[in-house]
Scaffold this motif. Structure first.
Motif, PDB file in Angstrom:
ATOM      1  N   THR A  46      46.989  44.907  38.137  1.00 45.55           N
ATOM      2  CA  THR A  46      48.219  45.311  38.278  1.00 45.55           C
ATOM      3  C   THR A  46      49.098  44.787  37.166  1.00 45.55           C
ATOM      4  O   THR A  46      49.953  45.601  36.487  1.00 45.55           O
ATOM      5  CB  THR A  46      48.918  44.592  39.679  1.00 45.55           C
ATOM      6  OG1 THR A  46      48.286  45.308  40.619  1.00 45.55           O
ATOM      7  CG2 THR A  46      50.484  45.112  39.588  1.00 45.55           C
ATOM      8  N   HIS A  50      50.489  47.655  33.914  1.00 42.08           N
ATOM      9  CA  HIS A  50      51.893  47.523  33.997  1.00 42.08           C
ATOM     10  C   HIS A  50      52.480  47.369  32.791  1.00 42.08           C
ATOM     11  O   HIS A  50      53.597  47.551  32.142  1.00 42.08           O
ATOM     12  CB  HIS A  50      52.568  47.081  35.192  1.00 42.08           C
ATOM     13  CG  HIS A  50      52.463  47.807  36.509  1.00 42.08           C
ATOM     14  ND1 HIS A  50      51.444  47.787  37.350  1.00 42.08           N
ATOM     15  CD2 HIS A  50      53.245  48.870  36.823  1.00 42.08           C
ATOM     16  CE1 HIS A  50      51.656  48.497  38.299  1.00 42.08           C
ATOM     17  NE2 HIS A  50      52.917  49.234  38.192  1.00 42.08           N
ATOM     18  N   ILE A  75      55.257  58.266  35.774  1.00 42.82           N
ATOM     19  CA  ILE A  75      55.029  56.692  36.414  1.00 42.82           C
ATOM     20  C   ILE A  75      54.503  57.053  37.850  1.00 42.82           C
ATOM     21  O   ILE A  75      53.546  56.274  38.307  1.00 42.82           O
ATOM     22  CB  ILE A  75      56.281  55.721  36.225  1.00 42.82           C
ATOM     23  CG1 ILE A  75      56.459  55.512  34.710  1.00 42.82           C
ATOM     24  CG2 ILE A  75      55.771  54.558  36.793  1.00 42.82           C
ATOM     25  CD1 ILE A  75      57.878  54.851  34.611  1.00 42.82           C
ATOM     26  N   HIS A  79      50.453  56.091  39.472  1.00 39.29           N
ATOM     27  CA  HIS A  79      50.394  55.251  40.734  1.00 39.29           C
ATOM     28  C   HIS A  79      49.624  55.908  41.529  1.00 39.29           C
ATOM     29  O   HIS A  79      48.944  55.207  42.693  1.00 39.29           O
ATOM     30  CB  HIS A  79      52.003  55.004  41.367  1.00 39.29           C
ATOM     31  CG  HIS A  79      52.326  53.829  40.708  1.00 39.29           C
ATOM     32  ND1 HIS A  79      52.340  52.362  41.063  1.00 39.29           N
ATOM     33  CD2 HIS A  79      53.196  53.479  39.621  1.00 39.29           C
ATOM     34  CE1 HIS A  79      52.703  51.610  40.398  1.00 39.29           C
ATOM     35  NE2 HIS A  79      53.324  52.076  39.513  1.00 39.29           N
TER      36      HIS A  79
END
Length: 231
Positions: A46, A50, A75, A79
């Motif tokens: 993560t 990011h 974005i 995801h």
């Protein structure tokens, strides 16, 4: 013991076994270590994926005249790779034999330890550097810069799933393939790139993207081999 022990013993005990078999403690320890290892994988992934997203999003706020390259829809599509990796792939990775040979974890040790931070920052920093390189590649327009970045992040999001998971596990391979599959769809479905403010990558753009991906892959393999003896 949960079955043979008296009610008073069960109430005062710190740990109660549901089965009168001490070997069940080994299974419980193995399960706990698997959960901890998979949490490290998910948290590290993560942070790594990011870091470039946050950097590219903040660029227009730092550099005057810099157009926003990542839109909210981009974005959200990223995801589609990131969320299944964190909620499905890493959770389902089985335990390895090496996990039970490691020394016990200190009760005071943080969940997100130094090794996890170092690995996540190395992966995220390398990907951020590659993204910044593509975002300022000379001779390209904003749409092509955006398309190169989106292709890089989609493929890298899948690559990091494979890198941080178990490469031979089928679910890890499936999670890694999602990013590549989404990018292929963007390249092949007519009208979809324009809807996302992207353009299909031509041969010169591939010539820019491919060396960057190969360099990132080489760095990832070297880093994985370097930390393998300590696993």
């Amino acid at each position: 013991m949960g079955r043979r022990g008296t009610a008073v013993a069960r109430e005062s005990a710190d740990l109660v076994l549901l089965e009168d078999n001490i070997t069940s403690l080994v299974d419980a320890l193995a399960l706990g270590r698997r959960i901890e290892a998979n949490l490290h994988r998910a948290l590290g992934y993560t942070l790594a994926i990011h870091l470039p997203i946050a950097t590219l999003t903040a660029l227009p706020l730092v550099i005057a005249g810099q157009p926003p390259l990542l839109q909210p829809l981009h974005i959200a599509l990223l995801h589609l790779v990131i969320d299944p990796a964190c909620t499905v792939v890493f959770e389902a990775i089985p335990a390895t034999a090496a996990q039970m040979r490691r020394p016990p974890r200190s009760p005071d040790a943080p969940l997100f330890g130094v090794a996890t931070w170092r690995q996540a920052l190395w992966q995220g920093g390398s990907l951020t550097a590659a993204a910044l390189l593509l975002s300022h590649w000379p001779g390209l327009g904003t749409a092509m810069h955006r398309s190169l970045l989106f292709a890089l992040l989609l493929i890298a999001a899948g690559g990091l799933v494979w890198l941080n998971g178990e490469p031979r596990h089928r679910l890890t391979q499936l999670g890694a393939a999602i990013g590549v599959a989404l990018w292929v769809l963007l390249q092949t479905i007519p009208g979809l790139p324009a809807l996302l403010q992207l353009v299909p990558l031509d041969r010169p753009a591939f010539g820019v993207l491919l060396p960057v991906l190969l360099a990132l892959a080489a760095l990832a393999v070297i880093a994985r081999l370097a930390r393998k003896p300590r696993a």
